[in-house]
Structures are given as structure tokens and as C-alpha cells.
Design a protein around this motif. Structure first.
Motif, PDB file in Angstrom:
ATOM      1  N   ILE A 145      15.310 -71.512  -0.353  1.00 11.52           N
ATOM      2  CA  ILE A 145      16.497 -70.969   0.317  1.00 11.52           C
ATOM      3  C   ILE A 145      16.492 -69.453   0.255  1.00 11.52           C
ATOM      4  O   ILE A 145      16.834 -68.770   1.229  1.00 11.52           O
ATOM      5  CB  ILE A 145      17.771 -71.567  -0.313  1.00 11.52           C
ATOM      6  CG1 ILE A 145      17.854 -73.069   0.022  1.00 11.52           C
ATOM      7  CG2 ILE A 145      19.021 -70.843   0.184  1.00 11.52           C
ATOM      8  CD1 ILE A 145      18.900 -73.827  -0.773  1.00 11.52           C
ATOM      9  N   GLY A 146      16.075 -68.897  -0.896  1.00 15.88           N
ATOM     10  CA  GLY A 146      15.978 -67.443  -1.004  1.00 15.88           C
ATOM     11  C   GLY A 146      15.013 -66.863   0.020  1.00 15.88           C
ATOM     12  O   GLY A 146      15.294 -65.845   0.672  1.00 15.88           O
ATOM     13  N   VAL A 158      17.386 -63.968  -7.723  1.00 18.14           N
ATOM     14  CA  VAL A 158      17.846 -65.008  -8.641  1.00 18.14           C
ATOM     15  C   VAL A 158      18.939 -65.832  -7.956  1.00 18.14           C
ATOM     16  O   VAL A 158      19.700 -65.303  -7.145  1.00 18.14           O
ATOM     17  CB  VAL A 158      18.359 -64.384  -9.965  1.00 18.14           C
ATOM     18  CG1 VAL A 158      19.511 -63.419  -9.699  1.00 18.14           C
ATOM     19  CG2 VAL A 158      18.781 -65.438 -10.965  1.00 18.14           C
ATOM     20  N   GLY A 159      18.994 -67.118  -8.256  1.00 17.99           N
ATOM     21  CA  GLY A 159      20.007 -67.962  -7.629  1.00 17.99           C
ATOM     22  C   GLY A 159      20.258 -69.218  -8.437  1.00 17.99           C
ATOM     23  O   GLY A 159      19.570 -69.487  -9.425  1.00 17.99           O
ATOM     24  N   VAL A 207      23.920 -70.140  -4.254  1.00 20.17           N
ATOM     25  CA  VAL A 207      24.189 -68.702  -4.207  1.00 20.17           C
ATOM     26  C   VAL A 207      22.943 -67.981  -4.696  1.00 20.17           C
ATOM     27  O   VAL A 207      22.303 -68.396  -5.669  1.00 20.17           O
ATOM     28  CB  VAL A 207      25.430 -68.322  -5.043  1.00 20.17           C
ATOM     29  CG1 VAL A 207      25.288 -68.727  -6.499  1.00 20.17           C
ATOM     30  CG2 VAL A 207      25.736 -66.832  -4.921  1.00 20.17           C
ATOM     31  N   VAL A 208      22.579 -66.928  -3.957  1.00 19.03           N
ATOM     32  CA  VAL A 208      21.360 -66.159  -4.264  1.00 19.03           C
ATOM     33  C   VAL A 208      21.730 -64.683  -4.314  1.00 19.03           C
ATOM     34  O   VAL A 208      22.467 -64.185  -3.447  1.00 19.03           O
ATOM     35  CB  VAL A 208      20.267 -66.391  -3.198  1.00 19.03           C
ATOM     36  CG1 VAL A 208      18.998 -65.617  -3.555  1.00 19.03           C
ATOM     37  CG2 VAL A 208      19.955 -67.879  -3.044  1.00 19.03           C
ATOM     38  N   TRP A 209      21.218 -63.985  -5.359  1.00 14.58           N
ATOM     39  CA  TRP A 209      21.386 -62.535  -5.477  1.00 14.58           C
ATOM     40  C   TRP A 209      20.067 -61.845  -5.183  1.00 14.58           C
ATOM     41  O   TRP A 209      18.998 -62.344  -5.543  1.00 14.58           O
ATOM     42  CB  TRP A 209      21.853 -62.161  -6.890  1.00 14.58           C
ATOM     43  CG  TRP A 209      23.283 -62.529  -7.167  1.00 14.58           C
ATOM     44  CD1 TRP A 209      24.388 -61.751  -6.968  1.00 14.58           C
ATOM     45  CD2 TRP A 209      23.768 -63.776  -7.690  1.00 14.58           C
ATOM     46  NE1 TRP A 209      25.530 -62.424  -7.330  1.00 14.58           N
ATOM     47  CE2 TRP A 209      25.181 -63.672  -7.786  1.00 14.58           C
ATOM     48  CE3 TRP A 209      23.150 -64.963  -8.098  1.00 14.58           C
ATOM     49  CZ2 TRP A 209      25.970 -64.717  -8.271  1.00 14.58           C
ATOM     50  CZ3 TRP A 209      23.930 -66.005  -8.566  1.00 14.58           C
ATOM     51  CH2 TRP A 209      25.327 -65.879  -8.651  1.00 14.58           C
ATOM     52  N   PHE A 251      24.893 -69.551 -15.477  1.00 14.67           N
ATOM     53  CA  PHE A 251      26.006 -68.834 -14.851  1.00 14.67           C
ATOM     54  C   PHE A 251      26.670 -69.820 -13.900  1.00 14.67           C
ATOM     55  O   PHE A 251      26.182 -70.063 -12.802  1.00 14.67           O
ATOM     56  CB  PHE A 251      25.512 -67.598 -14.102  1.00 14.67           C
ATOM     57  CG  PHE A 251      26.617 -66.795 -13.456  1.00 14.67           C
ATOM     58  CD1 PHE A 251      27.840 -66.606 -14.074  1.00 14.67           C
ATOM     59  CD2 PHE A 251      26.419 -66.218 -12.213  1.00 14.67           C
ATOM     60  CE1 PHE A 251      28.850 -65.865 -13.476  1.00 14.67           C
ATOM     61  CE2 PHE A 251      27.415 -65.469 -11.601  1.00 14.67           C
ATOM     62  CZ  PHE A 251      28.632 -65.289 -12.239  1.00 14.67           C
ATOM     63  N   THR A 252      27.754 -70.414 -14.343  1.00 17.36           N
ATOM     64  CA  THR A 252      28.384 -71.499 -13.586  1.00 17.36           C
ATOM     65  C   THR A 252      29.818 -71.682 -14.030  1.00 17.36           C
ATOM     66  O   THR A 252      30.185 -71.309 -15.154  1.00 17.36           O
ATOM     67  CB  THR A 252      27.599 -72.814 -13.783  1.00 17.36           C
ATOM     68  OG1 THR A 252      28.284 -73.879 -13.131  1.00 17.36           O
ATOM     69  CG2 THR A 252      27.466 -73.150 -15.260  1.00 17.36           C
ATOM     70  N   LEU A 253      30.640 -72.232 -13.156  1.00 21.11           N
ATOM     71  CA  LEU A 253      32.009 -72.584 -13.537  1.00 21.11           C
ATOM     72  C   LEU A 253      32.068 -74.032 -14.012  1.00 21.11           C
ATOM     73  O   LEU A 253      33.084 -74.471 -14.537  1.00 21.11           O
ATOM     74  CB  LEU A 253      32.959 -72.402 -12.345  1.00 21.11           C
ATOM     75  CG  LEU A 253      33.072 -70.976 -11.807  1.00 21.11           C
ATOM     76  CD1 LEU A 253      34.061 -70.935 -10.653  1.00 21.11           C
ATOM     77  CD2 LEU A 253      33.488 -69.996 -12.887  1.00 21.11           C
TER      78      LEU A 253
END
Length: 516
Positions: free
Chosen positions: A126-127, A142-143, A307-309, A333-335
């Protein structure tokens, strides 16, 4: 999105099914058997299903399955729900794969390393689809997977806010008044993110002629407290792509140190295959993060998002936790934490099963079907608000032409279609559009031309019925549908304490929070 439910008081659990009528109990079964020759020969078929309190005794598995299946048969047909972007069709082979993975706790890397690695493969694919930098001199993008775009957006907002706060603290400046620039047509998850994380919303309002952000107005709203700009790749209302490149170029031209997040919840799996030359992703210097929904045009059942940074510098290290869980170190890194692996595996199946050519074929078909529907509705006299030819999502937003002098509105037409089993939502547009009303049809993978023709036929028949009714009859009919035929009208689960809120765009302006 999950709704709040009321825990009813004891006095309310015994209310009669029909107001003013005593609750009737059926005569006891002549047999004491719990389960005999048939599910419907058991005592459970003659009793109410438990609704408020867990029953004392158990129930045979065959009975529990059948009773719940019968209950669910009252749900609508997902294929006729043209309000939602969410995937309603997957092949049997991937359904089997996903079913076999229900018991896997995705977060347990030590026990399920292949499932975790499949997420890594998806993030990489996806990135690269979003043109993430992959050169030797580039920092690795990173994602992560999420339960949908709502969680992905929350994570992106947290990252933008923390990065802005760090920069402000380093410069010795106050960091207590962050704001974010976005369209007034944003999905409600953006309002939630701003409210939950105490970020002020600065809206670029739509107009009766423009349903997306104006790039210059957007950049003009940026100040030293702006953590970032949200640009939507396919708005919820009309499906139009906002001009990320124009916003990016203005920021560079004016030397403004503000980043862009792309909300590609719906468009992330459409634009790369339909309009590959459109610059909206990491090809733009100011775009630092992108979210997308796997369960929309990613073609996976709900819920999975991504989500990708662009680089680690845009995801501050202090937000990431290194966790030793069940014997394996992992960065998180997650809710959410524990979750099943099924949806991520479903996404991987679609990516390698279809490949770029398969996605290109499907999205091309959807675009052509949307164009056909758009042209047909135009011939029926509607004003088309959405884009054609791949310039937006494969959906059709339309409204009744005021010049036609119809004595009914879009909501009346939606109610009439509801009687024919179609869910075609009517909306009040974003604020500052003169209370513009519209209807919207989302063209999903299983919406063939044949089904499209059936819808067009029913729209024409529904208009014929409404043309024969006067205003009072239409109002009575719409009220009846709203209160007795629509499930939202009959719902009783909402807690009275939370009704009629006045803090959201919907509460303040009457804008409809569109289904996504």
C-alpha cells in the motif's frame, strides 16, 4: 462507527409490545423437553429471546443458531444498501481463509508470526501504491493496520499534534492552542478526532457551487498553531477529489511550514488505478501521512484500515510503545490492542489475487457504471453534483432540479425508494450551501449494470407515484415511513441524555453526517 445503547431500567423491560395492551404469555409447552425433533418444537421457539439479562440456563447450539439467524433475517439486504461504501462481496476462498483465522490474536507476534508478517507485506504494497519514498537515500516509510479509517485518522491527528507540540516547545513557544484546517464536508470521524484530542477545527466551508475546499482559502487559514491540513481524496457527499497538489504548491510557494494529511478512506484504492497520473500522494512534498479503508474500495469486509507515514520523523517516537507481549518485542502505535487477524489476511488475499490489473478492471467497471447511472439520471431531469470519467469516486450525487417545480423533495423520494427495498440516502449538504439537499448512490463492486437498470426503473416509478400525490399526502407518507418503516425511526436504544446534541456540525447547522 458504533452507537451508544441504553441499559433499560427494570420497569421498562416488561413493557407491553403494543402500548396499552397487557403483555401476553403463551401457554406452557405440553412437553418438558428442551429440544426434541425440531428447533421449532422446542420450548425456546415459544419464548422471547433474552434481551436484557443473561439467561440462567443454557440453550442447545442448534436452537441458539436458528433463533439468532431468524432474528437477523429482519436486517436489510446489504446489496441494496446504496448508502454505504463498505464491501458487501468477497469470494468464497477468501471467506474460508478469514474464517480459519478468527481465533488468531493478531497482536501475538510470537504465536502468529506469519499473520504479523502479512500485515508488513500489506503495508509495503500500500505504501508503494501511494508512492512512498523507497530510494536508498530515503528514510523508510512506516505504517500500520487499523480497524478502519476512523482509527487511522485518530492516529494521524495524534502524530501531527505531537510533532507540532515538539517543534513549538523546542522554539520556546506556547503549544496549548493547536488547530487543524479541513473542509466542512469532512466525515464525522474528523470532528471526533478534533474533539477527543483537543484540536480546534478551522473549516473551509462549501458553497452552493463548490463542494470541496478552495486551495487558496485553505492555505489562508493556516497560522502558527496549525498542526496540519486535511485534504480529502473523495468527499463523502459528492465523491470529488480535493486538489492536494494546489494546496501543496501554495504551501511551498509561501514557504509555510505546515504538513498535509490525505484522507483517502474511499479514494486510496480508486485513484491509483483510474487516474494514475493524478498527483495527490507522497509524490507531493508536503504530504506526510495517508489513511485508507481496506473495507471500502480495498474490497475487504469490515473492518480494516491502513495509515502510512512518509518517514519516521512524522511519527514521533514518544507515541510508539515497545511492548514485550507473550515473549516478543514489538513496536505498537494503536488505539486498539487485541484483534483478529482475519481482515488483514483478507486484504492480503485481495492484493495478490487481483493484482494491479484486477483492481484496475474492477475500478474501471465501477467508473463506467457510475457514468451510465449519472447520464441516465440527467435524462430523468436531475441535476448531477458528482464528477464523471474518473475525476471522482464511482458514485452519483444528484438532486431535483428546482426548475421542475416538484412539490416533493429528495427526502420524499428516498422514502419512496425505501418502500421498494432500496436504501438511497438523502442528505442536507455541508453548511453554507443554502441547505442544499441531495441523494447519493455509491457504486460498489457488486452493483452491476443490470442492478443499476432496476434502480433507475424504481426511481422513475417512485417519481410517478409522488407526482400523483399532493403535499399533505406526501408529508403523511414520509412521516409514516420515518416513524414506522425505517429502522432508525423505530429504534429505542438511544439514551435520552445524548439526544439533540449541539456541538457537531450536524447539531449546529443541520448538515447530515453521511454514512461511509
Amino acid at each position: 462507527m458504533v452507537h451508544l445503547s441504553t441499559v433499560p431500567k427494570d420497569k421498562d423491560t416488561e413493557q407491553p409490545l403494543v402500548k396499552g395492551m397487557e403483555r401476553l404469555n403463551m401457554a406452557e409447552s405440553s412437553s418438558a423437553d428442551l429440544f426434541t425433533t425440531s428447533v421449532y418444537g422446542s420450548k425456546f421457539a415459544a419464548e422471547d429471546l433474552p434481551k436484557h439479562e443473561m439467561p440462567e440456563g443454557e440453550m442447545p447450539k442448534e436452537v441458539a443458531y436458528r433463533m439468532i439467524k431468524d432474528d437477523l433475517s429482519l436486517d436489510g439486504n446489504p446489496m441494496l444498501n446504496l448508502a454505504s461504501f463498505v464491501t458487501t462481496y468477497m469470494e468464497k476462498e477468501v471467506e474460508d481463509l478469514m474464517t480459519e483465522s478468527f481465533s488468531k490474536n493478531f497482536i501475538d507476534y510470537e504465536e502468529y508470526p506469519q499473520s504479523a508478517d502479512i500485515q508488513n507485506r500489506c503495508v509495503s504494497m500500500i505504501g508503494r501504491l501511494f508512492n512512498a519514498p523507497v530510494g536508498e537515500d530515503d528514510a523508510a516509510a512506516v505504517g500500520t493496520s487499523t480497524v478502519g479509517s476512523s482509527e487511522a485518522i485518530m492516529l494521524a491527528v495524534l502524530a501531527m499534534k505531537k510533532r507540532w507540540q515538539n517543534a513549538r516547545k523546542a522554539a520556546g513557544k506556547p503549544c496549548d492552542k493547536p488547530n487543524m484546517v479541513m473542509s466542512s464536508a469532512v466525515q464525522v470521524c474528523w470532528e471526533k478526532a478534533a474533539r477527543y484530542f483537543e484540536v480546534e477545527e478551522k473549516y473551509v466551508f462549501c458553497t452552493p457551487e463548490r463542494y470541496v475546499i478552495d486551495p487558496e482559502e485553505t492555505v489562508n487559514l493556516v497560522d502558527e498553531n496549525t498542526i496540519g491540513i486535511c485534504v480529502i481524496l473523495g468527499t463523502t457527499y459528492t465523491g470529488e477529489y480535493e486538489d492536494a497538489k494546489a494546496v501543496n504548491d501554495l504551501l511551498i510557494e509561501r514557504d509555510i511550514d505546515t504538513v498535509i494529511h490525505i484522507d483517502a478512506a474511499s479514494g486510496g484504492f480508486v485513484a491509483p488505478f483510474v487516474v494514475p497520473d493524478l498527483e495527490w500522494d507522497f509524490r507531493l512534498e508536503k504530504v506526510v501521512s495517508i489513511n485508507t479503508s481496506g473495507h471500502k474500495y480495498g474490497l475487504v469486509y469490515p473492518g480494516v484500515g491502513w495509515v502510512v507515514w512518509r518517514a519516521p520523523e512524522y511519527l514521533p517516537k514518544e507515541l510508539v510503545f515497545n511492548i514485550n507481549y507473550l515473549g516478543a518485542d514489538q513496536a505498537s502505535f494503536t488505539l486498539n490492542f487485541s484483534k483478529g487477524a482475519s481482515q488483514v489476511i483478507g486484504q492480503y488475499y485481495q492484493l495478490i489475487r487481483l493484482g494491479k490489473r484486477g483492481y484496475r478492471s474492477i475500478m474501471g467497471n465501477l467508473t463506467r457504471t457510475a457514468d451510465y447511472l449519472s447520464d441516465s439520471l440527467e435524462r430523468l431531469g436531475f441535476i448531477i453534483m458528482s464528477q464523471k470519467g474518473g475525476a471522482g469516486l464511482p458514485l452519483v450525487a444528484f438532486r431535483i432540479d428546482p426548475k421542475s417545480k416538484k412539490h416533493y423533495d429528495e427526502f420524499a423520494l428516498a422514502h419512496q425508494l425505501r418502500q421498494r427495498s432500496w436504501v438511497v440516502p438523502a442528505y442536507t449538504m455541508a453548511p453554507h450551501t443554502d441547505d442544499l439537499k441531495m441523494l447519493r448512490v455509491v457504486v460498489r463492486e457488486d452493483f452491476s449494470k443490470s442492478r443499476c437498470d432496476q434502480l433507475l426503473c424504481d426511481i422513475r416509478l417512485s417519481m410517478g407515484v409522488l407526482d400523483e400525490l399532493d403535499k399533505d399526502e406526501i408529508k403523511k407518507h414520509s412521516d409514516f415511513i420515518r416513524q414506522h418503516a425505517s429502522h432508525s425511526g423505530k429504534s429505542r436504544h438511544n439514551h435520552p441524555h445524548y439526544k439533540n446534541e449541539r456541538h457537531s456540525l450536524q447539531g449546529k447547522t443541520g448538515k447530515t453526517h453521511a454514512i461511509c
